[in-house]
Write a protein that holds these residues in place. Structure first.
Motif, PDB file in Angstrom:
ATOM      1  N   CYS A  35       3.173   4.744  -5.693  1.00 41.69           N
ATOM      2  CA  CYS A  35       2.655   3.614  -6.475  1.00 41.69           C
ATOM      3  C   CYS A  35       3.701   2.503  -6.572  1.00 41.69           C
ATOM      4  N   THR A  36       4.964   2.871  -6.701  1.00 40.67           N
ATOM      5  CA  THR A  36       6.030   1.871  -6.733  1.00 40.67           C
ATOM      6  C   THR A  36       6.097   1.128  -5.405  1.00 40.67           C
ATOM      7  N   ALA A  73      -1.705  -4.268  -8.613  1.00 42.27           N
ATOM      8  CA  ALA A  73      -0.376  -4.634  -8.117  1.00 42.27           C
ATOM      9  C   ALA A  73      -0.309  -6.112  -7.761  1.00 42.27           C
ATOM     10  N   SER A  90       1.298  -2.463 -13.006  1.00 43.59           N
ATOM     11  CA  SER A  90       1.700  -1.206 -12.389  1.00 43.59           C
ATOM     12  C   SER A  90       0.467  -0.467 -11.868  1.00 43.59           C
ATOM     13  N   PHE A 134       3.309  -1.333  -5.338  1.00 42.52           N
ATOM     14  CA  PHE A 134       3.651  -2.475  -6.191  1.00 42.52           C
ATOM     15  C   PHE A 134       4.651  -3.394  -5.489  1.00 42.52           C
ATOM     16  N   ALA A 186       6.456   1.712 -16.389  1.00 42.19           N
ATOM     17  CA  ALA A 186       6.064   2.755 -15.429  1.00 42.19           C
ATOM     18  C   ALA A 186       7.288   3.430 -14.834  1.00 42.19           C
ATOM     19  N   CYS A 209      -0.078  -1.908 -18.888  1.00 42.61           N
ATOM     20  CA  CYS A 209       0.156  -1.632 -17.464  1.00 42.61           C
ATOM     21  C   CYS A 209       1.353  -2.415 -16.928  1.00 42.61           C
ATOM     22  N   ASP A 210       2.218  -2.888 -17.821  1.00 41.20           N
ATOM     23  CA  ASP A 210       3.412  -3.631 -17.407  1.00 41.20           C
ATOM     24  C   ASP A 210       4.303  -2.706 -16.580  1.00 41.20           C
ATOM     25  N   PRO A 211       4.735  -3.150 -15.399  1.00 41.22           N
ATOM     26  CA  PRO A 211       5.557  -2.302 -14.528  1.00 41.22           C
ATOM     27  C   PRO A 211       6.841  -1.794 -15.179  1.00 41.22           C
ATOM     28  N   LYS A 212       7.368  -2.524 -16.156  1.00 44.26           N
ATOM     29  CA  LYS A 212       8.603  -2.061 -16.803  1.00 44.26           C
ATOM     30  C   LYS A 212       8.372  -0.778 -17.603  1.00 44.26           C
ATOM     31  N   ASP A 237       4.302   8.762  -8.086  1.00 44.06           N
ATOM     32  CA  ASP A 237       4.846   7.574  -8.756  1.00 44.06           C
ATOM     33  C   ASP A 237       5.611   6.704  -7.767  1.00 44.06           C
ATOM     34  N   ARG A 279       0.315   2.578 -10.972  1.00 48.91           N
ATOM     35  CA  ARG A 279       0.324   3.917 -11.566  1.00 48.91           C
ATOM     36  C   ARG A 279      -0.262   3.888 -12.972  1.00 48.91           C
TER      37      ARG A 279
END
Length: 178
Positions: A64-65, A119, A124, A68, A10, A5-8, A61, A126
């Motif tokens: 969700c961003t 978050a 992430s 975050f 997503a 689930c690392d944001p990088k 998406d 998402r």
């Protein structure tokens, strides 16, 4: 150890469109429209319908961003005061959602709380949600409301009703090199 689930990992989605929807809702609230404005809802629904399936996924998406990014800003602001964002923000947002039974069904609240916690811990939202399948129609309004409530929370904390929108607009500007 890296998380799934690392944001990088997503997709950012269409943050600009998501911000436009949230900013429009914020402006409606500040203009004294506390109830859902039927005309505004109709325009938002027409906009969403015009996006097509790929565009809707990008809007999801992007929302969700936003969640975050809002939680990241709130986490940093709370940590600077020695406070925990999950302890101070999540209960407030959840309590507000519980007061909105016509817009947010009770069964959607745990999912939105999970998004906030994800978050708030740097995951992430998402990708966290994706673990449980695709979004349901019943989650669309609560997802929008979650982003809206976070933006309004930031605006109240900063005593600036446009701060959350500017925060994201400036981040988008920096990301595109403007």
């Amino acid at each position: 150890m890296s998380s799934s689930c690392d944001p990088k990992n997503a997709p950012a989605g269409d943050v600009g469109a998501a911000l436009m929807v949230i900013d429009s809702q914020l402006r409606g609230i500040h203009d004294g429209k506390t109830e859902s404005d039927p005309e505004q809802r109709k325009l938002t629904d027409q906009f969403t319908a015009s996006l097509g399936p790929k565009g809707v996924d990008d809007l999801l998406d992007g929302t969700c961003t936003l969640i975050f990014m809002f939680m990241k800003w709130l986490r940093e602001a709370h940590e600077a005061q020695g406070k925990d964002v999950i302890e101070y923000v999540v209960p407030s947002v959840v309590a507000t959602m519980r007061m909105m039974p016509r817009s947010i069904r009770p069964e959607a609240i745990p999912t939105m709380a999970g998004l906030l916690v994800a978050a708030g811990t740097g995951l992430s939202p998402r990708l966290w949600r994706q673990q449980y399948g695709y979004w349901t129609a019943e989650e669309m309004t609560p997802l929008e409301a979650t982003a809206l409530l976070l933006a309004e929370h930031i605006n109240r904390v900063t005593d600036d009703r446009d701060f959350a929108t500017r925060l994201i607009a400036e981040a988008l500007s920096q990301a595109t090199g403007d």
